[in-house]
Design an enzyme around this catalytic site. Sequence first.
Site, PDB file in Angstrom:
ATOM      1  N   ASP A   1       0.766  -1.242   0.000  1.00 46.92           N
ATOM      2  CA  ASP A   1       0.000   0.000   0.000  1.00 46.92           C
ATOM      3  C   ASP A   1       0.804   1.304   0.000  1.00 46.92           C
ATOM      4  O   ASP A   1       0.585   2.155  -0.834  1.00 46.92           O
ATOM      5  CB  ASP A   1      -0.929   0.022   1.222  1.00 46.92           C
ATOM      6  CG  ASP A   1      -1.880  -1.164   1.259  1.00 46.92           C
ATOM      7  OD1 ASP A   1      -1.704  -2.112   0.470  1.00 46.92           O
ATOM      8  OD2 ASP A   1      -2.798  -1.149   2.083  1.00 46.92           O
TER       9      ASP A   1
ATOM     10  N   GLU B   1       1.248  -9.163  11.601  1.00 49.59           N
ATOM     11  CA  GLU B   1       1.012  -8.704  10.219  1.00 49.59           C
ATOM     12  C   GLU B   1       2.346  -8.473   9.503  1.00 49.59           C
ATOM     13  O   GLU B   1       2.509  -8.822   8.349  1.00 49.59           O
ATOM     14  CB  GLU B   1       0.188  -7.410  10.268  1.00 49.59           C
ATOM     15  CG  GLU B   1      -0.265  -6.912   8.907  1.00 49.59           C
ATOM     16  CD  GLU B   1      -1.140  -5.669   9.010  1.00 49.59           C
ATOM     17  OE1 GLU B   1      -1.245  -5.078  10.115  1.00 49.59           O
ATOM     18  OE2 GLU B   1      -1.714  -5.266   7.973  1.00 49.59           O
TER      19      GLU B   1
HETATM   20  C1  GLC Z   1      -3.142  -4.263   3.758  1.00 44.77           C
HETATM   21  C2  GLC Z   1      -1.997  -4.809   2.923  1.00 44.77           C
HETATM   22  C3  GLC Z   1      -2.561  -5.642   1.795  1.00 44.77           C
HETATM   23  C4  GLC Z   1      -3.434  -6.750   2.372  1.00 44.77           C
HETATM   24  C5  GLC Z   1      -4.495  -6.190   3.326  1.00 44.77           C
HETATM   25  C6  GLC Z   1      -5.214  -7.268   4.102  1.00 44.77           C
HETATM   26  O1  GLC Z   1      -3.959  -3.411   3.029  1.00 44.77           O
HETATM   27  O2  GLC Z   1      -1.195  -3.787   2.454  1.00 44.77           O
HETATM   28  O3  GLC Z   1      -1.535  -6.172   1.011  1.00 44.77           O
HETATM   29  O4  GLC Z   1      -4.041  -7.459   1.355  1.00 44.77           O
HETATM   30  O5  GLC Z   1      -3.902  -5.334   4.257  1.00 44.77           O
HETATM   31  O6  GLC Z   1      -4.298  -8.053   4.831  1.00 44.77           O
END
Ligand code: GLC
Length: 428
Positions: free
Chosen positions: A163, A393
């Site tokens: 992101d 995460e």
């Molecule tokens: C965030 C991450 C993305 C992922 C999402 C759900 O937005 O950057 O890559 O898919 O979280 O885990």
Amino acid sequence: MTQKMPGRRAREILVRNDRGGYTVPNGRVYPFQWNWDSAFVSLGFAAFDLERAWRELLTLFDGQWEDGFLPHIIFWKDDAGYFPGPAVWGTGRTPQTSGITQPPVAASAVRDLWERGDRTVFREQLEELFPKLLAWHKWFARVRDPLGNGLALIVHPWESGRDNSPEWDAASSRIDTSRVGSYERRDTSHIDQSMRPTKLDYDRYVALVQYGRSLGWDHERIGRGSPFRVVDIGTTMILLRANRDLLALAEALGRDEEAAELRHNIARAEAGVAWLWNDRVGAYCSRDIISGESTSMVTGASFLSFYAGLRNEARDRRLLAHLERIASRTKYLLPSLDPAHPAFDSIRYWRGPVWAVINYLVGRGLLEAGHKLWGEKVRSDTHALIQQAGMYEYFCPLTGKGVGGDDFSWTAAIWLHWCADHELSRGA
Ligand code: GLC
């Protein structure tokens, strides 16, 4: 603190985050079904419930649009804990979905599931998914290949799955945020601000959602006119690999015509990817198609060329030299950004932290390419991070601390799919 029995813990997380046919990345921060998360999650389920693994992907493709587009979020149920929710996207779909996509890992996951199971049992699932995967890949070729050379365009930073990577900073500065209006972020009520994208990043994300919505989510028009248009090295490499895996599935099913088309697309991307090689930097980098500029940044995604099946001795040597330099500056591979870059931030999301899913793709690619030492290092670092910190995460590459959300589905999945054997082989 070392985690006890991570394998059992990982299974518990997947089972707890299962909402009945689909899995949320994390119950609090991400309460819906995410596209590439589900592909990884299916690999995790495959370690103990192959039927459920297939189900994850079948459910994901229930959110596919008629033209093959596969959204990055399927909002199976509303949840006030996430912004921007379905009302903001306004795609008008049933089930409700977002209007952007994510890296196409799904075909590669399907190949893994297919090759590990009893092929007579899961033939039906494969027959159902194959045309859907193909339709999505065709959508990329039709709508997201503006240069006609097999590379992948993204029109929102979230499409990269990385992101707030600094790779998007320059391209994002063109986004007009003056009419975004007020909105309430939900992520920072769950997680410390220092670990999340900034307010400016969010304004830009929202402005792009509003732009897509103003065009009725017409992807062809968005692809031509969006203020943010970048050829993403991550999506490009993942798509190239996914096309190879889809080709193997086409061959398994005896679909000769589709196989020929896939071979053609693969050859085009193999040649086209030279456009993303930055010889001054000595790495593959994303490239802005509006300015033509390379980001000139070495990120975790730069090392996905091995996973994509690209082999070029001179380039590989330079990539491995970067890896060696980066390893000498961090305790754990693979940081999402070169630690020598001024934008490096060891705990802020995609601006430095280690992500287990990227480690898996890069590490697997290195091992397949015969770079055993480096592949094993990426794998054992992933193992150590998860075992010491838990299923976070993401992780700080300097200290190993777990950051962002805890009990994360895709981290648990990578443990089960890629690290658990390693645990056994070390006798841990
Ligand atoms: C965030 C991450 C993305 C992922 C999402 C759900 O937005 O950057 O890559 O898919 O979280 O885990």
